[in-house]
Design an enzyme around this catalytic site. Sequence first.
Site, PDB file in Angstrom:
ATOM      1  N   LYS A   9       0.819  -1.211   0.000  1.00 37.31           N
ATOM      2  CA  LYS A   9       0.000   0.000   0.000  1.00 37.31           C
ATOM      3  C   LYS A   9       0.858   1.269   0.000  1.00 37.31           C
ATOM      4  CE  LYS A   9      -4.052  -2.045   2.342  1.00 37.31           C
ATOM      5  NZ  LYS A   9      -4.927  -1.937   3.545  1.00 37.31           N
ATOM      6  N   TYR A  49     -12.492  -1.465  -3.658  1.00 37.96           N
ATOM      7  CA  TYR A  49     -12.991  -1.681  -2.293  1.00 37.96           C
ATOM      8  C   TYR A  49     -14.513  -1.559  -2.205  1.00 37.96           C
ATOM      9  CZ  TYR A  49      -8.586  -1.887   0.448  1.00 37.96           C
ATOM     10  OH  TYR A  49      -7.409  -2.273   1.047  1.00 37.96           O
ATOM     11  N   PHE A  57     -15.451   4.243   7.166  1.00 38.28           N
ATOM     12  CA  PHE A  57     -14.076   4.589   6.796  1.00 38.28           C
ATOM     13  C   PHE A  57     -13.817   4.522   5.288  1.00 38.28           C
ATOM     14  CE2 PHE A  57     -14.068   0.037   7.969  1.00 38.28           C
ATOM     15  CZ  PHE A  57     -13.551  -0.542   6.819  1.00 38.28           C
ATOM     16  N   ARG A  85      -2.599 -14.189   4.140  1.00 38.21           N
ATOM     17  CA  ARG A  85      -3.291 -13.513   5.243  1.00 38.21           C
ATOM     18  C   ARG A  85      -2.502 -13.699   6.547  1.00 38.21           C
ATOM     19  NH1 ARG A  85      -7.506  -9.928   4.176  1.00 38.21           N
ATOM     20  NH2 ARG A  85      -7.879 -10.141   6.409  1.00 38.21           N
ATOM     21  N   THR A  91      -5.661  -6.992  10.727  1.00 39.41           N
ATOM     22  CA  THR A  91      -5.905  -5.688  10.085  1.00 39.41           C
ATOM     23  C   THR A  91      -5.268  -4.547  10.881  1.00 39.41           C
ATOM     24  OG1 THR A  91      -8.008  -6.566   9.284  1.00 39.41           O
ATOM     25  CG2 THR A  91      -7.712  -4.173   9.173  1.00 39.41           C
ATOM     26  N   ARG A 102       2.328  -6.663   9.007  1.00 41.62           N
ATOM     27  CA  ARG A 102       1.618  -5.513   9.575  1.00 41.62           C
ATOM     28  C   ARG A 102       2.161  -5.139  10.952  1.00 41.62           C
ATOM     29  NH1 ARG A 102      -4.478  -7.063   7.413  1.00 41.62           N
ATOM     30  NH2 ARG A 102      -4.487  -5.656   5.615  1.00 41.62           N
ATOM     31  N   ASN A 112      -1.917   0.152   7.035  1.00 43.95           N
ATOM     32  CA  ASN A 112      -1.377  -1.119   7.523  1.00 43.95           C
ATOM     33  C   ASN A 112      -0.525  -1.844   6.492  1.00 43.95           C
ATOM     34  OD1 ASN A 112      -3.427  -1.889   5.852  1.00 43.95           O
ATOM     35  ND2 ASN A 112      -4.679  -2.870   7.420  1.00 43.95           N
ATOM     36  N   HIS A 115      -2.248  -5.391   1.567  1.00 43.62           N
ATOM     37  CA  HIS A 115      -3.590  -5.954   1.355  1.00 43.62           C
ATOM     38  C   HIS A 115      -3.451  -7.411   0.934  1.00 43.62           C
ATOM     39  CE1 HIS A 115      -7.636  -6.594  -0.281  1.00 43.62           C
ATOM     40  NE2 HIS A 115      -7.015  -7.207  -1.270  1.00 43.62           N
ATOM     41  N   GLU A 126     -10.320  -9.658  -7.575  1.00 45.73           N
ATOM     42  CA  GLU A 126      -9.228  -8.700  -7.424  1.00 45.73           C
ATOM     43  C   GLU A 126      -8.098  -8.897  -8.440  1.00 45.73           C
ATOM     44  OE1 GLU A 126     -10.012  -8.035  -2.633  1.00 45.73           O
ATOM     45  OE2 GLU A 126      -8.202  -9.094  -3.269  1.00 45.73           O
TER      46      GLU A 126
END
Length: 137
Positions: A9, A49, A57, A85, A91, A102, A112, A115, A126
């Site tokens: 990110k 998203y 948010f 993950r 998260t 993270r 964070n 993704h 995606e």
Amino acid sequence: MERTFAIIKPDAVQRNITGKILERIEANGFKVVGMKRLHLTPEQAMGFYYVHSARPFFKDLCNYMASGPAVVLVLEKEGAIAEWRKLMGATNPEAAENGTIRKDFGVSLEKNSVHGSDSPESAAFEIPYFFNALELV
Ligand code: IDP
Ligand code: MG
């Protein structure tokens, strides 16, 4: 072999830790089968998203994702979706386990650093949002 979709990110790209995160990815046995650097528009972030469009948010998240360049990736490994993950961590970086990306690099619940697709259905949406078949090698 399973494929998952990942993003380094804007917060991480801006801090010049793309290489550090890629190193973790490769050290954990993922093969990078697709990779590019791009700067999303807020509209492109909103499309990506859309599942979160009702969340409070959402607008901030999309503006942040459009705040600078990001690196989008397709990763291949057995059990890639769950494995990525796990390597990312929770998260919220404060709640993430030691040794996760993270935990080590995330700066806030929003920023964070990475993704990852949360299911085969998400990965199936995606991956082609960003890559065509010729770009996955
Ligand atoms: P995930 O990235 O771990 O799958 P999601 O719940 O899908 O988490 O949320 C997507 C992204 O939205 C998160 O990675 C984070 O950047 C941001 N986010 C999630 N929850 C919040 C929140 O409560 N406040 C601000 N940003 C959030
Ligand atoms: Mg998610």
